[in-house]
Design a protein around this motif. Structure first.
Motif, PDB file in Angstrom:
ATOM      1  N   GLN A   1       2.321   1.669  -3.450  1.00  0.00           N
ATOM      2  CA  GLN A   1       1.274   2.114  -4.368  1.00  0.00           C
ATOM      3  C   GLN A   1       1.041   3.616  -4.267  1.00  0.00           C
ATOM      4  OE1 GLN A   1      -2.581   0.392  -3.639  1.00  0.00           O
ATOM      5  NE2 GLN A   1      -3.368   0.943  -5.643  1.00  0.00           N
ATOM      6  N   LYS A   2       1.019   4.119  -3.046  1.00  0.00           N
ATOM      7  CA  LYS A   2       0.755   5.536  -2.833  1.00  0.00           C
ATOM      8  C   LYS A   2       1.921   6.407  -3.295  1.00  0.00           C
ATOM      9  CE  LYS A   2       0.645   6.820   1.439  1.00  0.00           C
ATOM     10  NZ  LYS A   2       0.181   6.968   2.840  1.00  0.00           N
ATOM     11  N   ASP A   3       3.141   6.027  -2.951  1.00  0.00           N
ATOM     12  CA  ASP A   3       4.298   6.866  -3.267  1.00  0.00           C
ATOM     13  C   ASP A   3       4.645   6.872  -4.750  1.00  0.00           C
ATOM     14  OD1 ASP A   3       4.501   7.496  -0.648  1.00  0.00           O
ATOM     15  OD2 ASP A   3       6.496   6.663  -0.325  1.00  0.00           O
TER      16      ASP A   3
ATOM     17  N   THR B   1      -1.346   1.909 -10.210  1.00  0.00           N
ATOM     18  CA  THR B   1      -2.754   1.528 -10.302  1.00  0.00           C
ATOM     19  C   THR B   1      -2.900   0.132  -9.690  1.00  0.00           C
ATOM     20  OG1 THR B   1      -2.498   0.434 -12.453  1.00  0.00           O
ATOM     21  CG2 THR B   1      -2.971   2.815 -12.463  1.00  0.00           C
TER      22      THR B   1
ATOM     23  N   PRO C   1       0.802  -1.223   0.000  1.00  0.00           N
ATOM     24  CA  PRO C   1       0.000   0.000   0.000  1.00  0.00           C
ATOM     25  C   PRO C   1       0.837   1.276   0.000  1.00  0.00           C
ATOM     26  CG  PRO C   1      -0.956  -1.611   1.495  1.00  0.00           C
ATOM     27  CD  PRO C   1       0.385  -2.149   1.079  1.00  0.00           C
ATOM     28  N   ASP C   2       1.950   1.296   0.741  1.00  0.00           N
ATOM     29  CA  ASP C   2       2.814   2.474   0.752  1.00  0.00           C
ATOM     30  C   ASP C   2       3.519   2.656  -0.589  1.00  0.00           C
ATOM     31  OD1 ASP C   2       2.508   1.689   3.710  1.00  0.00           O
ATOM     32  OD2 ASP C   2       3.481   3.648   3.846  1.00  0.00           O
TER      33      ASP C   2
ATOM     34  N   GLN D   1      -5.905  -0.584   3.595  1.00  0.00           N
ATOM     35  CA  GLN D   1      -6.731   0.425   2.921  1.00  0.00           C
ATOM     36  C   GLN D   1      -8.191   0.384   3.346  1.00  0.00           C
ATOM     37  OE1 GLN D   1      -6.092   0.064  -1.319  1.00  0.00           O
ATOM     38  NE2 GLN D   1      -4.054   0.961  -1.207  1.00  0.00           N
TER      39      GLN D   1
ATOM     40  N   ALA E   1       2.461   5.935  -7.216  1.00  0.00           N
ATOM     41  CA  ALA E   1       1.224   6.104  -8.008  1.00  0.00           C
ATOM     42  C   ALA E   1       0.907   4.877  -8.858  1.00  0.00           C
ATOM     43  CB  ALA E   1       1.327   7.353  -8.888  1.00  0.00           C
TER      44      ALA E   1
END
Length: 475
Positions: free
Chosen positions: A34-36, A40, A31-32, A291, A38
């Motif tokens: 994915q966020k940093d 999909t 998840p981290d 999430q 970007a």
């Protein structure tokens, strides 16, 4: 100079510990990442799949190269590749770079893991000492997977996701430094040409890669799009070419005669489905916990921990049961328990008690995957010729890795499609994520359920101590 076999085992086991640790430690950080960067939801799975695909695709080539070029040499080369790729992963600033270095990590693992197991088998004589060494090897590898979820949580929460990659660098550096003084070089002496069948490895990996890419792209583009059809056609062509090359090769990576063995064929299918269910469950649940339920990476790691402990205990129990009642009954029980665990996990919502909503499913699934994998590993090599035993072990291990990558692609695509459809229809995003999680785990349960059918047709075997030790090391 006399070299201690137990010092050799310590180096080899620590290297394998690092490779196994890497699988679970990265899942917790998804998840981290994915966020940093970007990512999909469709592309995020490549952080896992790039590693498992290349690892599985080049595992057999790595084993043959180690035998012919030198086991210690390939072990060190694999460690170096793994370390450099880990450093690159921590420094990655884009999706493309991270996926690329994960593929290089997979190649490093494909070189060092079979080389390490080969070194272990030539270091310890057949019998009690080798059985003990294989048991320690397998136990530490299992411990690496279990501790990875906690180590990943600690590193992500305290230092950032980059450190799940950086942590490998000092470990690999120390191992590279001490290996020449501890491990003796060994290789197979042959008078004929040293053939590696690199074409076979490239065709197999390329074919599966094209197949997975086509499955992933089907969700946003539709199955009738030219890109999807082209990818699937390319997969068929490449995999057909792989079979042709293997049939004609003087030294094939995958001798086709292996699949005349019913145990080999059924075990490869069972382990591929086991890998698909496990990787998809781990991937989807790590995202769900962070999430949807709002847990930190460390809290996520602790919630996964009982599953890892259950798997370690189950590995010991499965070995004892197989020795008493044989492979088929244990495999059947494992398939049923895996399905039950996954079904229980589909009942978990955005809120609710961990003890009642998640823990029972985790415990059952942890037991189920080991009750499937231990007897399958034994059945795979039971009626294979001694000279083909190494190749057979490599085939089922590669089958697990590649099956995991393909299953992850299928299950994640179905899960993501469900989320996208619900959000597009005006549904609540959190509820959509929960529904997508449930849909994905139901498909994973179907994969695990197919193992029930395959297990019924698998051969029944009551193994000896050597077979049990080898299965524990490979599981």
């Amino acid at each position: 100079m006399r070299r201690s076999p137990w010092a050799t085992l310590a180096v080899l086991a620590l290297a394998q510990f690092m490779v196994v640790l890497d699988v679970t430690i990265v899942n917790v950080a998804l998840p981290d990442i994915q966020k940093d960067l970007a990512f999909t939801p469709d592309n995020l799975q490549w952080v896992i799949s790039a590693y498992t695909l290349v690892f599985g695709g080049f595992l057999l080539l790595g084993g043959r190269a180690a035998d012919l070029l030198g086991r210690r040499r390939l072990f060190v080369v694999g460690l170096a590749l793994f370390a450099v790729a880990s450093l690159g992963g921590g420094l990655a600033q884009s999706q493309e770079v991270l996926i690329a270095v994960r593929a290089v990590q997979g190649l490093g693992g494909a070189l060092l893991s079979p080389a390490a197991l080969s070194i272990l088998t030539v270091t310890f004589a057949h019998g009690r000492e080798r059985n003990i060494a294989l048991g320690i090897w397998g136990g530490l590898a299992g411990l690496g997977g279990t501790l990875g979820v906690i180590a990943g949580g600690v590193l992500v929460d305290s230092a950032g996701w980059e450190w799940v990659f950086f942590v490998n660098v000092p470990i690999a550096a120390v191992l590279i430094a001490v290996t020449p003084g501890i491990i003796r070089e060994s290789k197979v002496e042959t008078e004929g040409p040293r053939t590696f069948d690199a074409a076979g490895a490239v065709l197999a990996t390329g074919g599966v890669l094209a197949l997975i890419f086509g499955v992933i792209r089907a969700e946003p583009l539709g199955w009738s799009s030219g890109e999807v059809i082209g990818s699937l056609v390319a997969a068929v062509v490449l995999l057909a070419a792989f079979v042709v090359v293997e049939r004609r090769s003087a030294a094939p990576l995958v001798p086709m005669r292996l699949f005349r063995s019913r145990g080999m064929s059924t075990a490869t299918a069972v382990l591929a489905l086991n890998g698909a269910a496990f990787l998809a469950m781990f991937f989807l649940t790590a995202i769900f916990l962070q999430q949807v339920r709002g847990l930190s990476a460390l809290e996520t790691g602790f919630e996964f921990l009982p599953m890892g402990v259950a798997a370690i205990v189950a590995a010991v129990g499965a070995s004892q049961l197989v020795a008493r009642i044989g492979t088929r009954p244990v495999m059947l029980v494992g398939a049923v328990v895996s399905v039950a665990g996954l079904w229980l996990l589909t009942q978990a919502g955005a809120t609710g008690s961990y003890a009642t909503d998640l823990l029972p499913g985790f415990l059952l699934f942890g037991v189920g995957i080991m009750f499937v994998s231990i007897p399958a590993q034994i059945a795979a090599v039971a009626d294979v010729q001694h000279d083909d035993a190494g190749a057979a072990s490599g085939v089922v291990t590669a089958g697990y890795q590649v099956g995991g990558a393909l299953g992850l692609a299928i299950i994640t695509t179905i899960s993501t499609s469900r989320v996208t459809d619900l959000v597009a229809g005006g549904g609540d995003p959190v509820n959509a994520l929960v529904e997508g999680f449930h849909r994905g785990l139901l498909v994973a349960a179907v994969f695990a359920g197919v193992n029930l059918v395959i297990a019924l047709s698998s051969p029944q075997l009551v193994p000896d101590a050597e077979q049990l030790a080898e299965a524990a090391a490979a599981a």
